[in-house]
Design a protein around this motif. Sequence first.
Motif, PDB file in Angstrom:
ATOM      1  N   MET A   1       0.945  -1.288   0.032  1.00  0.00           N
ATOM      2  CA  MET A   1      -0.010   0.053  -0.149  1.00  0.00           C
ATOM      3  C   MET A   1       0.887   1.205   0.165  1.00  0.00           C
ATOM      4  O   MET A   1       1.867   1.370   0.744  1.00  0.00           O
ATOM      5  CB  MET A   1      -0.872   0.130   1.014  1.00  0.00           C
ATOM      6  CG  MET A   1      -1.853   1.040   1.162  1.00  0.00           C
ATOM      7  SD  MET A   1      -2.772   0.950   2.809  1.00  0.00           S
ATOM      8  CE  MET A   1      -3.379  -0.284   3.191  1.00  0.00           C
ATOM      9  N   THR A   2       0.538   2.200  -0.913  1.00  0.00           N
ATOM     10  CA  THR A   2       1.211   3.419  -1.008  1.00  0.00           C
ATOM     11  C   THR A   2       0.410   4.490  -0.369  1.00  0.00           C
ATOM     12  O   THR A   2      -0.365   4.914  -1.091  1.00  0.00           O
ATOM     13  CB  THR A   2       1.648   3.623  -2.446  1.00  0.00           C
ATOM     14  OG1 THR A   2       2.155   2.671  -2.941  1.00  0.00           O
ATOM     15  CG2 THR A   2       2.856   4.929  -2.489  1.00  0.00           C
ATOM     16  N   ARG A   4      -0.446   8.023   1.043  1.00  0.00           N
ATOM     17  CA  ARG A   4      -0.092   9.489   0.798  1.00  0.00           C
ATOM     18  C   ARG A   4      -0.628  10.437   1.813  1.00  0.00           C
ATOM     19  O   ARG A   4      -1.883  10.440   1.954  1.00  0.00           O
ATOM     20  CB  ARG A   4      -0.178  10.150  -0.413  1.00  0.00           C
ATOM     21  CG  ARG A   4       0.187  11.766  -0.633  1.00  0.00           C
ATOM     22  CD  ARG A   4      -0.036  12.138  -2.150  1.00  0.00           C
ATOM     23  NE  ARG A   4       0.324  13.691  -1.965  1.00  0.00           N
ATOM     24  CZ  ARG A   4       0.114  14.357  -3.090  1.00  0.00           C
ATOM     25  NH1 ARG A   4       0.172  13.976  -4.373  1.00  0.00           N
ATOM     26  NH2 ARG A   4       0.405  15.629  -3.047  1.00  0.00           N
ATOM     27  N   ASP A  23      -4.586   6.294  -0.625  1.00  0.00           N
ATOM     28  CA  ASP A  23      -3.707   5.157  -1.140  1.00  0.00           C
ATOM     29  C   ASP A  23      -3.722   5.310  -2.653  1.00  0.00           C
ATOM     30  O   ASP A  23      -4.632   4.887  -3.444  1.00  0.00           O
ATOM     31  CB  ASP A  23      -4.794   4.025  -0.830  1.00  0.00           C
ATOM     32  CG  ASP A  23      -4.138   2.655  -1.042  1.00  0.00           C
ATOM     33  OD1 ASP A  23      -3.275   2.651  -2.220  1.00  0.00           O
ATOM     34  OD2 ASP A  23      -4.442   1.617  -0.537  1.00  0.00           O
ATOM     35  N   GLN A  24      -2.386   5.517  -2.984  1.00  0.00           N
ATOM     36  CA  GLN A  24      -2.184   5.977  -4.294  1.00  0.00           C
ATOM     37  C   GLN A  24      -2.080   4.539  -5.287  1.00  0.00           C
ATOM     38  O   GLN A  24      -2.683   4.754  -6.528  1.00  0.00           O
ATOM     39  CB  GLN A  24      -0.966   6.521  -4.479  1.00  0.00           C
ATOM     40  CG  GLN A  24      -0.738   7.901  -3.903  1.00  0.00           C
ATOM     41  CD  GLN A  24       0.499   8.577  -3.745  1.00  0.00           C
ATOM     42  OE1 GLN A  24       0.521   9.654  -4.513  1.00  0.00           O
ATOM     43  NE2 GLN A  24       1.541   8.044  -3.298  1.00  0.00           N
ATOM     44  N   GLU A  25      -1.942   3.538  -4.701  1.00  0.00           N
ATOM     45  CA  GLU A  25      -2.156   2.127  -5.442  1.00  0.00           C
ATOM     46  C   GLU A  25      -3.449   1.868  -5.908  1.00  0.00           C
ATOM     47  O   GLU A  25      -3.734   1.492  -6.914  1.00  0.00           O
ATOM     48  CB  GLU A  25      -1.191   1.274  -4.794  1.00  0.00           C
ATOM     49  CG  GLU A  25      -1.306  -0.252  -5.382  1.00  0.00           C
ATOM     50  CD  GLU A  25      -0.497  -1.108  -4.575  1.00  0.00           C
ATOM     51  OE1 GLU A  25      -0.878  -2.200  -4.516  1.00  0.00           O
ATOM     52  OE2 GLU A  25       0.659  -0.815  -4.084  1.00  0.00           O
ATOM     53  N   ARG A  26      -4.316   1.959  -4.862  1.00  0.00           N
ATOM     54  CA  ARG A  26      -5.778   1.735  -5.162  1.00  0.00           C
ATOM     55  C   ARG A  26      -6.754   2.753  -5.545  1.00  0.00           C
ATOM     56  O   ARG A  26      -8.049   2.600  -5.784  1.00  0.00           O
ATOM     57  CB  ARG A  26      -6.228   0.909  -3.695  1.00  0.00           C
ATOM     58  CG  ARG A  26      -5.645  -0.199  -3.276  1.00  0.00           C
ATOM     59  CD  ARG A  26      -6.515  -1.039  -2.047  1.00  0.00           C
ATOM     60  NE  ARG A  26      -6.165  -2.322  -2.049  1.00  0.00           N
ATOM     61  CZ  ARG A  26      -6.418  -2.788  -0.873  1.00  0.00           C
ATOM     62  NH1 ARG A  26      -6.969  -2.259   0.303  1.00  0.00           N
ATOM     63  NH2 ARG A  26      -6.000  -4.180  -0.731  1.00  0.00           N
ATOM     64  N   GLU A  27      -5.898   4.014  -5.488  1.00  0.00           N
ATOM     65  CA  GLU A  27      -6.929   5.180  -5.745  1.00  0.00           C
ATOM     66  C   GLU A  27      -7.991   5.394  -5.069  1.00  0.00           C
ATOM     67  O   GLU A  27      -9.211   5.472  -5.561  1.00  0.00           O
ATOM     68  CB  GLU A  27      -7.152   5.050  -7.312  1.00  0.00           C
ATOM     69  CG  GLU A  27      -6.025   4.924  -8.175  1.00  0.00           C
ATOM     70  CD  GLU A  27      -6.350   5.144  -9.580  1.00  0.00           C
ATOM     71  OE1 GLU A  27      -7.352   4.655 -10.029  1.00  0.00           O
ATOM     72  OE2 GLU A  27      -5.431   5.436 -10.540  1.00  0.00           O
TER      73      GLU A  27
END
Length: 86
Positions: A1-2, A4, A23-27
């Motif tokens: 998980m990324t 921000r 969560d930049q990965e899952r938008e």
Amino acid sequence: MTLRFIGIDPNTGDDESPTVWVDQEREELVFQGWKPGTELEAECAAFEVPGHGRGIPEGEAVIRIPARMVGMIREACDVVERAAVR
């Protein structure tokens, strides 16, 4: 998980910390907030939305976020929306 980090309630004390991330990965928007009281949770659970059952599904939760964090929520919406457009 990324994750921000977007912001934390500016009026937070040592024991409270409503927070907004993306969560930049899952938008997705990610919120940490206050648990609702039993009355508010019951009111939300009883609310009927067309095409959906009543109640709060397993894996979902009602949280409270102070209005003073609206700017942070807008920022998080902008971040996740820009990522989804790519």
